[in-house]
Write a protein that holds these residues in place. Structure first.
Motif, short mmCIF file in Angstrom:
data_model
loop_
_atom_site.label_atom_id
_atom_site.label_comp_id
_atom_site.label_asym_id
_atom_site.label_seq_id
_atom_site.Cartn_x
_atom_site.Cartn_y
_atom_site.Cartn_z
N ASN A 1 0.84 -1.21 0.00
CA ASN A 1 0.00 0.00 0.00
C ASN A 1 0.87 1.25 0.00
N ILE A 2 1.80 1.35 0.97
CA ILE A 2 2.84 2.36 0.86
C ILE A 2 4.11 1.59 0.53
N ALA A 3 4.64 1.86 -0.65
CA ALA A 3 5.69 1.03 -1.22
C ALA A 3 6.93 0.97 -0.32
N VAL A 4 7.55 -0.21 -0.32
CA VAL A 4 8.77 -0.42 0.47
C VAL A 4 9.84 0.58 0.07
N TRP A 5 9.98 0.83 -1.22
CA TRP A 5 11.04 1.75 -1.65
C TRP A 5 10.82 3.15 -1.10
N LYS A 6 9.55 3.54 -0.94
CA LYS A 6 9.26 4.85 -0.37
C LYS A 6 9.68 4.91 1.10
N LEU A 7 9.39 3.86 1.84
CA LEU A 7 9.74 3.84 3.26
C LEU A 7 11.26 3.91 3.44
N ILE A 8 11.99 3.26 2.55
CA ILE A 8 13.46 3.32 2.63
C ILE A 8 13.93 4.73 2.32
N ALA A 9 13.35 5.34 1.27
CA ALA A 9 13.71 6.73 0.93
C ALA A 9 13.37 7.67 2.08
N ILE A 10 12.23 7.44 2.71
CA ILE A 10 11.81 8.26 3.85
C ILE A 10 12.82 8.14 5.00
N ALA A 11 13.33 6.92 5.23
CA ALA A 11 14.32 6.71 6.29
C ALA A 11 15.57 7.55 6.04
N VAL A 12 15.98 7.65 4.78
CA VAL A 12 17.16 8.46 4.45
C VAL A 12 16.88 9.93 4.73
N LEU A 13 15.70 10.41 4.33
CA LEU A 13 15.35 11.81 4.57
C LEU A 13 15.28 12.11 6.07
N ILE A 14 14.72 11.20 6.84
CA ILE A 14 14.68 11.39 8.29
C ILE A 14 16.10 11.40 8.84
N GLY A 15 16.96 10.58 8.25
CA GLY A 15 18.37 10.57 8.64
C GLY A 15 19.02 11.93 8.44
N VAL A 16 18.71 12.58 7.31
CA VAL A 16 19.24 13.92 7.04
C VAL A 16 18.80 14.91 8.12
N ALA A 17 17.52 14.86 8.46
CA ALA A 17 17.00 15.75 9.50
C ALA A 17 17.62 15.44 10.86
N THR A 18 17.75 14.15 11.17
CA THR A 18 18.32 13.74 12.45
C THR A 18 19.78 14.17 12.56
N TRP A 19 20.52 14.05 11.45
CA TRP A 19 21.93 14.47 11.43
C TRP A 19 22.03 15.95 11.82
N SER A 20 21.14 16.78 11.29
CA SER A 20 21.16 18.20 11.59
C SER A 20 20.88 18.46 13.06
N ILE A 21 19.95 17.71 13.63
CA ILE A 21 19.64 17.85 15.05
C ILE A 21 20.86 17.51 15.90
N ILE A 22 21.53 16.42 15.55
CA ILE A 22 22.70 15.97 16.31
C ILE A 22 23.83 16.99 16.21
N LYS A 23 24.14 17.43 14.99
CA LYS A 23 25.26 18.35 14.80
C LYS A 23 24.98 19.70 15.45
N CYS A 24 23.73 20.12 15.41
CA CYS A 24 23.36 21.39 16.03
C CYS A 24 23.54 21.31 17.55
N LYS A 25 23.26 20.16 18.12
CA LYS A 25 23.37 19.98 19.56
C LYS A 25 24.82 19.83 20.00
N LEU A 26 25.59 19.05 19.24
CA LEU A 26 26.96 18.74 19.65
C LEU A 26 27.97 19.77 19.20
N THR A 27 27.70 20.42 18.07
CA THR A 27 28.64 21.41 17.55
C THR A 27 27.86 22.67 17.17
N PRO A 28 27.52 23.49 18.13
CA PRO A 28 26.62 24.62 17.90
C PRO A 28 27.08 25.59 16.81
#
Length: 238
Positions: free
Chosen positions: A185-212
């Protein structure tokens, strides 16, 4: 004014949403990270076009009409898919080069844990506003949780980058299968792509916190990840 084709409009919408995220990528000031993002964007654009062309071919075949158009559409779709796989693997290579340039390894602390929990809750609130099925929203939420849980108590940056690399490898693998990971129903390939995008956002949160010093007002755009996710979900429609 001449209207865009269905395929070009879908890609235009997706690229417009991705442009909102580009600012947080360029904040990293690393050419390999930018190239990872650009290659990934190109790959998803190709996959969106793939699904639209293949779906057109399947409609013609189901109704036994427009054989030549069906053949053309299928050929175009598979060509875009091949290029998307190539760009996915290129994106993975750039991300690996970026990861190898990262020397500082940080561990979790309570303040970062609190920050990530707040981010996760906020993203879920944003997902709830998407006009998608509840079952799709649940799967996207589970993908968000899986991404956050990929982090462990030490070397969190490397853990996240490795998770993203694994997702890109899985995306290329899935897109090479006969179904292209598009059967659910929601394609597997989309969920994988979504995980990468969330990873990009998460990376920014981490770097902003650790290296202001890497932070800027642009990093408020992490929540525009939701718009990119929406475009993946909507424009490569089921």
């Amino acid at each position: 004014m001449k209207a865009l084709s269905r395929e070009h409009q879908a890609v235009f919408n997706f690229k417009t949403s991705m442009a909102q995220l580009k600012a947080i990528v360029t904040d990293e000031e690393n050419i390999f990270y930018e190239r990872f993002f650009d290659s990934f964007e190109s790959a998803i654009s190709d996959f969106i076009q793939t699904e639209l062309f293949i779906r057109q071919a399947e409609r013609c075949e189901a109704l036994n009409v427009n054989t030549d158009f069906a053949n053309y559409s299928r050929k175009q779709g598979m060509s875009y898919n091949d290029e998307g796989v190539r760009m996915t693997l290129m994106s993975k290579e750039f991300l690996e080069q970026f990861a190898s340039s990262q020397s500082v390894e940080n561990a979790f602390d309570q303040s970062l844990q609190t920050e990530l929990e707040a981010f996760q809750n906020k993203m879920k609130e944003e997902f709830s506003k998407l006009e998608i099925k509840a079952s799709d929203a649940k799967e996207i939420g589970e993908t968000l949780t899986r991404t956050i849980e990929s982090l462990s108590n030490d070397c969190i940056e490397q853990n996240l980058l490795q998770f993203m690399e694994n997702q890109l490898a899985e995306l290329a693998k899935v897109r090479k299968t006969e179904s292209r990971g598009a059967e659910k129903n929601i394609a597997v390939w989309k969920l994988i792509a979504i995980a990468v995008l969330i990873g990009v956002a998460t990376w920014s949160i981490i770097k902003c916190k650790l290296t202001p010093w890497r932070c800027s007002s642009k990093e408020k755009r992490v929540y525009d990840t939701v718009m990119a996710i929406a475009m993946i979900t909507f424009e490569a429609c089921e």
